[in-house]
Design a protein around this motif. Structure first.
Motif, mmCIF file in Angstrom:
data_model
loop_
_atom_site.group_PDB
_atom_site.id
_atom_site.type_symbol
_atom_site.label_atom_id
_atom_site.label_comp_id
_atom_site.label_asym_id
_atom_site.label_seq_id
_atom_site.Cartn_x
_atom_site.Cartn_y
_atom_site.Cartn_z
ATOM 1 N N ASN A 193 1.138 -1.340 -0.178
ATOM 2 C CA ASN A 193 0.082 0.004 -0.184
ATOM 3 C C ASN A 193 0.815 1.264 -0.178
ATOM 4 N N ILE A 194 1.868 1.311 -1.204
ATOM 5 C CA ILE A 194 2.664 2.426 -1.234
ATOM 6 C C ILE A 194 1.884 3.679 -1.351
ATOM 7 N N ASP A 195 2.273 4.555 -0.646
ATOM 8 C CA ASP A 195 1.384 6.132 -0.832
ATOM 9 C C ASP A 195 1.687 6.612 -2.241
ATOM 10 N N PRO A 196 0.627 6.744 -3.148
ATOM 11 C CA PRO A 196 0.892 7.575 -4.395
ATOM 12 C C PRO A 196 1.634 8.553 -4.451
ATOM 13 N N ALA A 197 1.788 9.491 -3.212
ATOM 14 C CA ALA A 197 2.428 10.893 -3.182
ATOM 15 C C ALA A 197 3.850 10.487 -3.410
ATOM 16 N N VAL A 198 4.548 9.384 -3.178
ATOM 17 C CA VAL A 198 5.824 9.089 -2.892
ATOM 18 C C VAL A 198 6.465 9.122 -4.546
#
Length: 354
Positions: free
Chosen positions: A284-289
């Motif tokens: 669940n990698i934050d799309p912001a990164v």
């Protein structure tokens, strides 16, 4: 196909290296997608088998992800059933005639043989896609009853879903009829994809995080369960994913999922504490990164791997979809990094080759 790493992870069998795909990986972030789509509306491209297949395969070809996600939209089944709906640029799906009264619900099309026939372009697109993907699995996709029904009630995108929540409270029987209609709509859409060759499915609930646990259990869970039940007799993993739905994870799992998608708002190790033992997870990698430095992206990826290390299976993904403005090379490099990680439980070191 059953030996594919992503399917093993979704069934709770760990692979030697992480498996990864991205929600919304097929689409606006890719220049080849924009070129292919030129002159064709979004929904028309979803029901043209040649276009849908090519768009689905594009990110697999470019990024080397471990699965394709069928190129579609949550309102495609409604369109195929005969409802007037289009995706307006910069707005989203907009229905010609919102469904807000008992009379509107009475007027909904009967989902009979005509609907089954209208799904033939979807089946053909899946067949073409599976043939092109070869040993890479295809994940089927549909919108969950709450989100699709909400679009129908609101008439289009909404920040607060007030009309939908009001209908639930003021006319629960009418809401139940509408949600049951959408559950059949989405469930048969999922089934058509699996019977045509998809190796897993995901039921996507964009707006369910707006509900309380009590509202979900009373007004939504039975209908999500009905949609997932349409494929429960088929030997494929069933992923359930909601946005902002951390408080609903156990209830969403109980609707019939075999694996749970978790958005970026909740760490995977904490999600595992809420879910039944042995539940595979996705995320669940934050799309912001995707818009930060490479160092920050890889640190986030390592943190997600560590948090998911205790799961019976873990498919790496974003905590939501790929933003349209994402640099495609960022995704390609992130996939390469994840495939090079050989110590999933630790993942403390950046093992990507220099």
């Amino acid at each position: 196909m059953s030996d594919a790493s992503v399917l093993q992870e979704l069934r709770g069998v760990r692979s030697a290296t992480p498996s990864v795909w991205f929600m919304r990986q097929a689409g606006r972030s890719l220049p080849e997608y924009r070129a292919l789509r030129e002159g064709t509306t979004m929904l028309d491209s979803c029901v043209r088998p040649d276009l849908a297949a090519e768009i689905t395969v594009q990110p697999v070809r470019r990024h080397r992800v471990d699965a394709g996600i069928f190129f579609s939209d949550i309102v495609v089944p409604a369109r195929q059933a005969g409802l007037g709906v289009e995706i307006q640029p910069g707005v989203g799906p907009v229905f010609d005639h919102p469904v807000r009264t008992v009379a509107d619900i009475d007027a909904l099309p009967v989902l009979g043989d005509d609907y089954e026939a209208a799904l033939e372009p979807i089946r053909e697109a899946v067949r073409l896609t599976v043939a092109e993907l070869g040993t890479t699995p295809l994940i089927g996709f549909a919108g969950a009853p709450f989100t699709v029904a909400s679009y129908m009630v609101e008439g289009g995108p909404s920040r607060d879903h007030l009309r939908t929540r009001a209908l639930m409270r003021s006319e629960p029987e009418a809401w139940a009829r509408l949600a049951a209609w959408v559950a059949e709509l989405s469930g048969r859409f999922l089934r058509a994809q699996v019977l045509a060759g998809a190796s897993a499915v995901q039921l996507f609930d964009s707006w369910v995080g707006a509900l309380s646990t009590e509202q979900y259990l009373t007004h939504v869970q039975p209908h999500s369960a009905a949609a997932l039940a349409r494929v429960a007799d088929l030997p494929v993993p069933r992923i359930h994913f909601g946005v902002g739905a951390a408080h609903l994870l156990p209830q969403m799992h109980a609707a019939g999922a075999t694996a749970m998608g978790v958005d970026h708002r909740l760490r995977l190790d904490r999600a595992l504490e809420m879910l039944p033992t042995g539940t595979p997870v996705q995320g669940n990698i934050d799309p912001a990164v995707l818009f930060t430095s490479e160092q920050a992206r890889f640190a986030e990826a390592r943190a997600v791997l560590r948090a998911g290390a205790g799961a019976s299976g873990h498919v790496v993904n974003l905590g939501h979809g790929v933003p349209p403005s994402t640099d495609p090379q960022v995704l390609t490099d992130l996939v390469s990094f994840l495939h090079d990680v050989d110590d999933v439980a630790g993942a403390e070191q950046d093992v990507r080759p220099a």
